[in-house]
Motif scaffolding. Structure first.
Motif, PDB file in Angstrom:
ATOM      1  N   ASN A 117      68.673  40.312 -25.771  1.00 39.20           N
ATOM      2  CA  ASN A 117      68.033  39.755 -24.623  1.00 39.20           C
ATOM      3  C   ASN A 117      67.030  40.554 -24.084  1.00 39.20           C
ATOM      4  O   ASN A 117      65.986  40.068 -23.419  1.00 39.20           O
ATOM      5  CB  ASN A 117      69.027  39.836 -23.554  1.00 39.20           C
ATOM      6  CG  ASN A 117      70.112  38.629 -23.446  1.00 39.20           C
ATOM      7  OD1 ASN A 117      70.140  37.796 -24.422  1.00 39.20           O
ATOM      8  ND2 ASN A 117      71.069  38.640 -22.602  1.00 39.20           N
ATOM      9  N   PHE A 118      66.926  41.835 -24.615  1.00 43.01           N
ATOM     10  CA  PHE A 118      65.606  42.542 -24.200  1.00 43.01           C
ATOM     11  C   PHE A 118      64.720  43.366 -25.292  1.00 43.01           C
ATOM     12  O   PHE A 118      63.653  42.744 -25.523  1.00 43.01           O
ATOM     13  CB  PHE A 118      66.124  43.859 -23.263  1.00 43.01           C
ATOM     14  CG  PHE A 118      64.651  44.502 -22.676  1.00 43.01           C
ATOM     15  CD1 PHE A 118      63.865  43.801 -22.004  1.00 43.01           C
ATOM     16  CD2 PHE A 118      64.752  45.845 -22.903  1.00 43.01           C
ATOM     17  CE1 PHE A 118      62.504  44.664 -21.610  1.00 43.01           C
ATOM     18  CE2 PHE A 118      63.559  46.527 -22.486  1.00 43.01           C
ATOM     19  CZ  PHE A 118      62.445  45.946 -22.065  1.00 43.01           C
ATOM     20  N   VAL A 121      63.158  40.375 -27.050  1.00 39.19           N
ATOM     21  CA  VAL A 121      62.026  39.816 -26.563  1.00 39.19           C
ATOM     22  C   VAL A 121      60.952  40.632 -26.644  1.00 39.19           C
ATOM     23  O   VAL A 121      59.726  40.198 -26.912  1.00 39.19           O
ATOM     24  CB  VAL A 121      62.290  39.634 -24.999  1.00 39.19           C
ATOM     25  CG1 VAL A 121      61.153  38.962 -24.116  1.00 39.19           C
ATOM     26  CG2 VAL A 121      63.408  38.194 -24.862  1.00 39.19           C
ATOM     27  N   PHE A 122      61.341  41.860 -26.257  1.00 39.64           N
ATOM     28  CA  PHE A 122      60.139  42.929 -26.359  1.00 39.64           C
ATOM     29  C   PHE A 122      59.290  43.069 -27.834  1.00 39.64           C
ATOM     30  O   PHE A 122      58.166  42.660 -27.675  1.00 39.64           O
ATOM     31  CB  PHE A 122      60.729  44.435 -26.026  1.00 39.64           C
ATOM     32  CG  PHE A 122      59.804  45.317 -26.148  1.00 39.64           C
ATOM     33  CD1 PHE A 122      59.134  45.728 -24.853  1.00 39.64           C
ATOM     34  CD2 PHE A 122      59.208  45.928 -27.218  1.00 39.64           C
ATOM     35  CE1 PHE A 122      58.173  46.689 -24.544  1.00 39.64           C
ATOM     36  CE2 PHE A 122      58.096  47.045 -26.943  1.00 39.64           C
ATOM     37  CZ  PHE A 122      57.684  47.349 -25.735  1.00 39.64           C
ATOM     38  N   VAL A 140      58.544  34.073 -21.079  1.00 43.88           N
ATOM     39  CA  VAL A 140      59.870  34.608 -21.664  1.00 43.88           C
ATOM     40  C   VAL A 140      60.819  34.003 -20.701  1.00 43.88           C
ATOM     41  O   VAL A 140      60.670  33.691 -19.735  1.00 43.88           O
ATOM     42  CB  VAL A 140      59.903  36.046 -21.461  1.00 43.88           C
ATOM     43  CG1 VAL A 140      58.787  36.717 -22.470  1.00 43.88           C
ATOM     44  CG2 VAL A 140      59.695  36.327 -20.121  1.00 43.88           C
ATOM     45  N   SER A 142      63.779  34.258 -18.345  1.00 44.11           N
ATOM     46  CA  SER A 142      64.765  35.056 -17.557  1.00 44.11           C
ATOM     47  C   SER A 142      66.048  34.309 -17.202  1.00 44.11           C
ATOM     48  O   SER A 142      66.459  33.806 -18.025  1.00 44.11           O
ATOM     49  CB  SER A 142      63.860  35.586 -16.331  1.00 44.11           C
ATOM     50  OG  SER A 142      64.670  36.788 -15.522  1.00 44.11           O
ATOM     51  N   THR A 159      69.653  42.604 -18.321  1.00 44.14           N
ATOM     52  CA  THR A 159      68.685  42.386 -19.490  1.00 44.14           C
ATOM     53  C   THR A 159      67.526  41.176 -18.824  1.00 44.14           C
ATOM     54  O   THR A 159      66.546  41.287 -19.503  1.00 44.14           O
ATOM     55  CB  THR A 159      69.411  41.887 -20.445  1.00 44.14           C
ATOM     56  OG1 THR A 159      70.462  40.724 -20.351  1.00 44.14           O
ATOM     57  CG2 THR A 159      70.467  43.214 -21.209  1.00 44.14           C
ATOM     58  N   LYS A 160      68.063  40.122 -18.328  1.00 44.74           N
ATOM     59  CA  LYS A 160      67.211  39.207 -17.802  1.00 44.74           C
ATOM     60  C   LYS A 160      66.238  39.773 -17.037  1.00 44.74           C
ATOM     61  O   LYS A 160      64.932  39.233 -16.681  1.00 44.74           O
ATOM     62  CB  LYS A 160      68.043  37.871 -17.405  1.00 44.74           C
ATOM     63  CG  LYS A 160      68.747  37.180 -18.540  1.00 44.74           C
ATOM     64  CD  LYS A 160      67.889  36.626 -19.472  1.00 44.74           C
ATOM     65  CE  LYS A 160      68.521  35.879 -20.556  1.00 44.74           C
ATOM     66  NZ  LYS A 160      67.607  35.234 -21.394  1.00 44.74           N
ATOM     67  N   THR A 163      63.359  41.355 -19.040  1.00 45.40           N
ATOM     68  CA  THR A 163      62.679  40.058 -19.517  1.00 45.40           C
ATOM     69  C   THR A 163      61.675  39.791 -18.247  1.00 45.40           C
ATOM     70  O   THR A 163      60.352  39.880 -18.538  1.00 45.40           O
ATOM     71  CB  THR A 163      63.077  39.132 -20.242  1.00 45.40           C
ATOM     72  OG1 THR A 163      63.896  38.277 -19.119  1.00 45.40           O
ATOM     73  CG2 THR A 163      63.981  39.590 -21.138  1.00 45.40           C
ATOM     74  N   ALA A 183      57.265  34.541 -16.906  1.00 47.79           N
ATOM     75  CA  ALA A 183      58.711  34.040 -17.036  1.00 47.79           C
ATOM     76  C   ALA A 183      59.237  33.007 -16.651  1.00 47.79           C
ATOM     77  O   ALA A 183      58.607  32.263 -15.532  1.00 47.79           O
ATOM     78  CB  ALA A 183      59.581  35.260 -16.351  1.00 47.79           C
TER      79      ALA A 183
END
Length: 256
Positions: A117-118, A121-122, A140, A142, A159-160, A163, A183
């Motif tokens: 989740n993080f 994405v990163f 992204v 969220s 984690t959301k 993001t 987001a």
């Protein structure tokens, strides 16, 4: 008769988590609006099934991979560079749900959810950026859960939230390159995984809290992502767009 050019004609879009649900619906929307689309996900069979359902010929490319693995992201971007040499739209959507009481979360649970989740994405954004020209857009995924305290969602929501904060920070950092970053926070969405994991009674209870009186659809989210990725949203940057039927902001009449 005047016919408008499709918003994504000549554009290349990458959608992670693109084999079903929100990702597949967004890929379909971008294809319908003229884009060349790359979808990726962990399940190759589901990706192939999605491509068959899209029935868009060579305008869609499916590349299996796990966003939690940097080597898979490197391979993904290398194939996109070879095929298109650009990414105009990035929808970093791959994620996993994790609704477990905090006391029961193991270190393995923590590492898995954070990795997808993080971290996923990163590094999806980091690896894609060299192929992104001026006036491209990043969206992204969220969640509405970052805006309200939700039982058994501490890890997922954290984690959301990360993001969403990443989107704001990147909007500032990438402004000199004229790359917009936003987001999107979906509410209760009627995806295959939601329908499979949530009982009919729990779904009905969720609907009762939504002012719109229904669950959202993947198409609802896809329409918003397409807007954020388009030139029509050229002055929308660093935002978290909540698409939840009024779940957070409005009280249903049945509850008054």
């Amino acid at each position: 008769m005047h016919t408008e050019t499709p918003r994504f004609e000549g554009k290349v879009a990458l959608v992670t988590g693109g084999s079903s649900g929100i990702g597949a619906a967004t890929a379909r929307r971008l294809l319908d609006e003229g884009a060349q689309v790359v979808i990726t996900g962990r399940d190759g069979d589901r990706l192939d099934a999605a491509v068959r359902e899209f029935d868009s010929g060579d305008r869609v490319l499916a590349i299996p991979g796990d966003v939690a693995h940097i080597a898979d992201l490197d391979s993904l971007v290398a194939r996109i560079r070879h095929r298109h040499n650009r990414i105009d739209v990035l929808f970093a959507n791959a994620g996993t749900a994790a609704f477990v009481p905090t006391a029961e979360i193991t270190e393995d649970d923590f590492d898995r959810v954070v990795a997808i989740n993080f971290k996923g994405v990163f590094f999806t954004v980091q690896k894609a950026l060299p192929l992104m020209p001026e006036n491209s857009a990043i969206v992204v995924t969220s969640s509405w859960a970052v805006h309200r305290g939700v039982p058994a969602a501490a890890l997922y929501s954290a984690t959301k939230a990360a993001t969403g904060n990443l989107a704001r920070s990147l909007a500032a950092e990438l402004a000199p390159r004229r790359i917009r970053v936003n987001a999107i926070s979906p509410g209760y969405i009627e995806t295959p995984s939601y329908l499979a994991d949530v009982s009919a009674a729990a779904q009905a209870a969720a609907v009762s809290t939504v002012a719109a009186g229904r669950l959202g659809t993947s198409a609802d989210i896809a329409a918003t992502v397409a807007f954020l990725a388009s030139d029509q949203a050229s002055y929308v940057n660093g935002q978290d767009i909540v698409v939840d039927g009024g779940l957070i902001a409005a009280v249903p009449g049945t509850m008054v």
